[in-house]
Scaffold this motif. Sequence first.
Motif, PDB file in Angstrom:
ATOM      1  N   LEU A 324       0.843  -1.191   0.000  1.00 32.87           N
ATOM      2  CA  LEU A 324       0.000   0.000   0.000  1.00 32.87           C
ATOM      3  C   LEU A 324       0.881   1.245   0.000  1.00 32.87           C
ATOM      4  CD1 LEU A 324      -2.916  -1.016   2.381  1.00 32.87           C
ATOM      5  CD2 LEU A 324      -3.059  -0.502  -0.056  1.00 32.87           C
ATOM      6  N   ILE A 325       1.884   1.233  -0.853  1.00 28.09           N
ATOM      7  CA  ILE A 325       2.782   2.380  -0.999  1.00 28.09           C
ATOM      8  C   ILE A 325       2.341   3.143  -2.242  1.00 28.09           C
ATOM      9  CG2 ILE A 325       5.155   3.153  -1.246  1.00 28.09           C
ATOM     10  CD1 ILE A 325       6.020   0.483  -0.023  1.00 28.09           C
ATOM     11  N   SER A 326       1.733   4.269  -2.039  1.00 32.72           N
ATOM     12  CA  SER A 326       1.186   5.063  -3.130  1.00 32.72           C
ATOM     13  C   SER A 326       2.294   5.739  -3.933  1.00 32.72           C
ATOM     14  CB  SER A 326       0.254   6.133  -2.554  1.00 32.72           C
ATOM     15  OG  SER A 326      -0.053   7.110  -3.523  1.00 32.72           O
ATOM     16  N   PRO A 327       2.066   5.985  -5.212  1.00 34.18           N
ATOM     17  CA  PRO A 327       3.043   6.759  -5.994  1.00 34.18           C
ATOM     18  C   PRO A 327       3.200   8.196  -5.501  1.00 34.18           C
ATOM     19  CG  PRO A 327       1.051   6.329  -7.279  1.00 34.18           C
ATOM     20  CD  PRO A 327       0.965   5.482  -6.058  1.00 34.18           C
ATOM     21  N   LEU A 328       2.261   8.653  -4.657  1.00 33.53           N
ATOM     22  CA  LEU A 328       2.458   9.981  -4.064  1.00 33.53           C
ATOM     23  C   LEU A 328       3.532   9.959  -2.980  1.00 33.53           C
ATOM     24  CD1 LEU A 328      -1.112  11.536  -3.633  1.00 33.53           C
ATOM     25  CD2 LEU A 328       0.406  11.541  -5.616  1.00 33.53           C
ATOM     26  N   SER A 329       3.820   8.755  -2.449  1.00 34.69           N
ATOM     27  CA  SER A 329       4.870   8.653  -1.442  1.00 34.69           C
ATOM     28  C   SER A 329       6.233   8.880  -2.085  1.00 34.69           C
ATOM     29  CB  SER A 329       4.837   7.279  -0.781  1.00 34.69           C
ATOM     30  OG  SER A 329       3.621   7.072  -0.113  1.00 34.69           O
ATOM     31  N   ASP A 477     -10.261  -0.274  -3.209  1.00 37.00           N
ATOM     32  CA  ASP A 477      -9.967  -1.684  -2.949  1.00 37.00           C
ATOM     33  C   ASP A 477      -8.492  -1.818  -2.605  1.00 37.00           C
ATOM     34  OD1 ASP A 477      -9.575  -4.466  -2.956  1.00 37.00           O
ATOM     35  OD2 ASP A 477     -11.074  -4.769  -4.533  1.00 37.00           O
ATOM     36  N   ILE A 478      -8.176  -2.189  -1.359  1.00 34.87           N
ATOM     37  CA  ILE A 478      -6.775  -2.286  -0.948  1.00 34.87           C
ATOM     38  C   ILE A 478      -6.059  -3.413  -1.688  1.00 34.87           C
ATOM     39  CG2 ILE A 478      -7.153  -1.314   1.346  1.00 34.87           C
ATOM     40  CD1 ILE A 478      -7.195  -4.155   2.467  1.00 34.87           C
ATOM     41  N   ARG A 479      -6.793  -4.361  -2.268  1.00 36.58           N
ATOM     42  CA  ARG A 479      -6.162  -5.456  -2.994  1.00 36.58           C
ATOM     43  C   ARG A 479      -5.661  -5.016  -4.365  1.00 36.58           C
ATOM     44  NH1 ARG A 479     -11.269  -9.280  -2.772  1.00 36.58           N
ATOM     45  NH2 ARG A 479     -12.048  -7.295  -3.645  1.00 36.58           N
ATOM     46  N   ASN A 480      -6.273  -3.986  -4.917  1.00 38.04           N
ATOM     47  CA  ASN A 480      -5.873  -3.443  -6.224  1.00 38.04           C
ATOM     48  C   ASN A 480      -6.176  -1.947  -6.218  1.00 38.04           C
ATOM     49  OD1 ASN A 480      -5.037  -3.248  -8.891  1.00 38.04           O
ATOM     50  ND2 ASN A 480      -7.057  -3.777  -9.706  1.00 38.04           N
ATOM     51  N   PRO A 481      -5.342  -1.165  -5.555  1.00 41.06           N
ATOM     52  CA  PRO A 481      -5.680   0.242  -5.283  1.00 41.06           C
ATOM     53  C   PRO A 481      -5.783   1.087  -6.552  1.00 41.06           C
ATOM     54  CG  PRO A 481      -3.872  -0.524  -3.875  1.00 41.06           C
ATOM     55  CD  PRO A 481      -4.062  -1.557  -4.942  1.00 41.06           C
ATOM     56  N   ASN A 482      -6.739   1.997  -6.534  1.00 37.26           N
ATOM     57  CA  ASN A 482      -6.853   3.021  -7.565  1.00 37.26           C
ATOM     58  C   ASN A 482      -6.075   4.252  -7.072  1.00 37.26           C
ATOM     59  OD1 ASN A 482      -9.128   2.963  -5.599  1.00 37.26           O
ATOM     60  ND2 ASN A 482      -9.596   4.983  -6.497  1.00 37.26           N
ATOM     61  N   TRP A 483      -4.765   4.255  -7.306  1.00 37.00           N
ATOM     62  CA  TRP A 483      -3.927   5.304  -6.737  1.00 37.00           C
ATOM     63  C   TRP A 483      -4.163   6.648  -7.398  1.00 37.00           C
ATOM     64  CZ3 TRP A 483      -2.392   3.911  -2.341  1.00 37.00           C
ATOM     65  CH2 TRP A 483      -1.845   2.661  -2.072  1.00 37.00           C
ATOM     66  N   PRO A 484      -4.031   7.725  -6.652  1.00 33.35           N
ATOM     67  CA  PRO A 484      -4.059   9.053  -7.272  1.00 33.35           C
ATOM     68  C   PRO A 484      -2.846   9.229  -8.172  1.00 33.35           C
ATOM     69  CG  PRO A 484      -3.423   9.200  -4.958  1.00 33.35           C
ATOM     70  CD  PRO A 484      -3.835   7.781  -5.194  1.00 33.35           C
ATOM     71  N   THR A 485      -2.945  10.129  -9.097  1.00 31.43           N
ATOM     72  CA  THR A 485      -1.849  10.390 -10.034  1.00 31.43           C
ATOM     73  C   THR A 485      -1.153  11.696  -9.671  1.00 31.43           C
ATOM     74  OG1 THR A 485      -3.365  11.521 -11.543  1.00 31.43           O
ATOM     75  CG2 THR A 485      -3.017   9.144 -11.884  1.00 31.43           C
ATOM     76  N   GLY A 486      -0.071  11.968 -10.346  1.00 29.72           N
ATOM     77  CA  GLY A 486       0.654  13.211 -10.111  1.00 29.72           C
ATOM     78  C   GLY A 486       1.581  13.110  -8.910  1.00 29.72           C
ATOM     79  N   THR A 487       1.785  14.240  -8.252  1.00 31.78           N
ATOM     80  CA  THR A 487       2.672  14.310  -7.097  1.00 31.78           C
ATOM     81  C   THR A 487       1.905  14.803  -5.877  1.00 31.78           C
ATOM     82  OG1 THR A 487       3.353  16.600  -7.475  1.00 31.78           O
ATOM     83  CG2 THR A 487       4.598  14.875  -8.618  1.00 31.78           C
ATOM     84  N   PHE A 488       2.513  14.677  -4.742  1.00 32.78           N
ATOM     85  CA  PHE A 488       1.915  15.103  -3.485  1.00 32.78           C
ATOM     86  C   PHE A 488       1.507  16.576  -3.550  1.00 32.78           C
ATOM     87  CE2 PHE A 488       2.795  17.226   0.612  1.00 32.78           C
ATOM     88  CZ  PHE A 488       1.865  16.602   1.415  1.00 32.78           C
ATOM     89  N   GLU A 489       2.339  17.382  -4.159  1.00 29.73           N
ATOM     90  CA  GLU A 489       2.068  18.825  -4.207  1.00 29.73           C
ATOM     91  C   GLU A 489       0.845  19.171  -5.050  1.00 29.73           C
ATOM     92  OE1 GLU A 489       5.963  18.225  -2.601  1.00 29.73           O
ATOM     93  OE2 GLU A 489       5.038  17.438  -4.440  1.00 29.73           O
TER      94      GLU A 489
END
Length: 811
Positions: A324-329, A477-489
């Motif tokens: 559960l490591i998001s691309p925003l991390s 769904d934590i099994r297949n997350p719909n992660w946000p895009t872009g960056t944290f900012e």
Amino acid sequence: MQISRSSALSASCIAVKLALIGASSSALAADDIERISVYGKHNKIILQSGTATKSNMDLMQTPAAVVVVDKELLDSQSAATLQEALRNVSGLSQAGNNYGIGDSLTVRGLGVNYTYDGMYGGADLGNSFNPTRSLTNIESIEVLKGPATGLYGIGAAGGVVNLVEKKPQFERALEISGKVGAWNTYGIGVDFTDAITDKLAFRVVANHERSDGYRDLESGRDEVYASLRFDPNSDHSLLLSTAFIDDTQQVDSIGDPVRIINWDSIDGAPGLVTADQLPNDSNYIVDAEKWLGQQLTDEQRAQLAASILASDGLKPFDLGDGNLISPLSRPNEGEELRVKLRHDWYLNRNSKLTQQVLWRSYDSDFVRQTGAYNYVYWERRAKYNDEYYDIINAAPRAPLVVDGELYPYAARRQEYRRQVASEKTWQYFADLQLTWDMDSISGEHLVSVNYENRDMRLQSWSAYDADGKGSVPYILDIRNPNWPTGTFEDYAPSLRSNYDKTLTAYGISAQEVVYITSALTARAGLAYTSVEQKYQHLGTDRSPEEGKELDTDDAGMTFNVGLNYQVMPQLSTFINVAKGRTAYSVLGSLQDEADANRKNRPDSESETLDIGMRFTAFDEDLLGSLVWFETKRTNLMYANPEYNDTPGDDYNVSVPRYFFDDEDESQGVELDLNLALNERISVNVNATYQDAVEIRSDTRSGQKKGIPKKFASTWIKYTQPVGLLNGAFEYSVGVNYESERTINSVSFGLPTATIDGYTRWDAAVKFDAEHFNVQLNLENLTDERYYSKAMFLGGMPGNERNAKLSFNYKF
């Protein structure tokens, strides 16, 4: 011929002095430490005490609990970081709830200090940013258990983890090393030392490594260590050492999460839940007992019931190789610079003055998730129409319903936080040692002074879903997350924390060692320590005004008293009592003068009692210790439940708002054993049994979060000489065991959640020749699925089965 104790002490001092100014590897007192070496034939006992007592006491006379892990064992296990070396010391384990950032360890279930050759190396004490410490430049690891305020300044209650660094040598030596392994792991290093003149020597150690990591926990490190040793004459020795470390470590704050389902809220047992047992039906009811907030259709109730596993709410949900490591991390970008100068001055044959000064800078920058909570089913209280009710799954938290569709695996309370922090430290130590004798009694004086200043700057920005009102979308769904895009900012983060914190501490201590008889030894110390803290709020989005500088201070006496009785040359017993003090938190905010009850909050204190025995046999081929301990962190603050400043029937501000008598307590037994069966077989064993609990408002908790009640490790090495290149094969096998650990998140509806115990098998094979060696390490031979540590609301999966090949060439 009989030799008097005073003559023996003097001879010992002279021998140590000559060793210090010679061209041997034990050039400085930091190397000449009394230790239990946990590996290697004959268990060399070095008479000069370092970490344990700062005295010349022989190991069998020392009333202190200390264990040392030497380089041979670390190399055999291919341990590259401090966390990989935990298995070798009883009582030393991972802490719970460290969000995956840096080293967060415990000794006997309590916090620790980290030092390099006795000088500050980045502490815990509530510090949420600290480095992952590498073993690239480390010769050995020393663990002193229990408080040592008088010897090492302010420190944590659990003890001190001291990393002994490599020193310049006067004999030329050059090594090149490399490694490759699973998950695109690779590294290359160099270690070069030589004499410049007959009085000046240098050493340079450098390392470059990268890894994609199991579950994409990527890491990277670039390190350079440079040191100069100068021995102008027989009375003086100087060491200048520097370190620069640029490391990257992906942060996993969650691991495998425990789905938030509280079984006390359901009319069913784990594994036996049916739709009709879930009270979230279409009947909306408000009465004096319950408010059924989120209503579900019969189909949705069946869907939710079908998703509930027997392990939900009790064990982590297995995400497999996922995370559960998001691309925003963003990984922690840590940068550390240390400069240290040490001067040893031999005033005469019986006295020595050692001075050390350290400047250290550490900067940290990362974006991490503080949560991704999968709310499934939990009854909790909330306010409705000015009244408090028990609420069954109040919308919109869980179960999540969007446009009529139920998402039973949705993660709510998702927050990202960027933290930028820096710490600048000055530290000074001076130790004056003198030996003395009077008739048949002899002893040692030690007078120490210490000073340290830590200047910390922290900023933190936050972006979150905020129950549907935030900028971050739900994870459906934590099994297949719909992660946000872009960056944290891109998600309109708000500045939540912004402050400066300064901590200044100083102290003076005295210690006396007395050799009463050939069998009875006493050690007593007394220290005065003062801790001052200053805090200034610099403005956030919620509180934009800059605050005035707040401060607090506390001071007091600490002590240690120990007795050691050597029943026979092969057996000794000891008892040790100590008290320490430290800051309750190096990052915690301070209170305004208006809250007088909390303004001058007292420092945290600690106490320890050790009763132990040491034993050796077979010409020191067997060496071990067995210790019973009771250790406490005391003076902890908690709120008085009777305090109420809201006008009404319960209005009561005449009572104290806070009490300061809560404790963290740990009791148990530790075993450390090293045995060389013969020239070819060596065995290291350590084991711990401990009850680590929190005492809050006179109520004892169960086992403290993340701390195993039982853990043990064994490492066995067999050496087979061969004629090829005049070398030898070394075969090693190790087993590491930890019992069940608690997650204990009562405030999130998981009062009984745990992570299972595990047994992990490792092995290594090495070919060692005169100028080179090649080694293959295999981790987790049985490929067991296990959790290496407890997280905030879950467990951190340990590495799956993997291999690492390393080589070393000596010129």
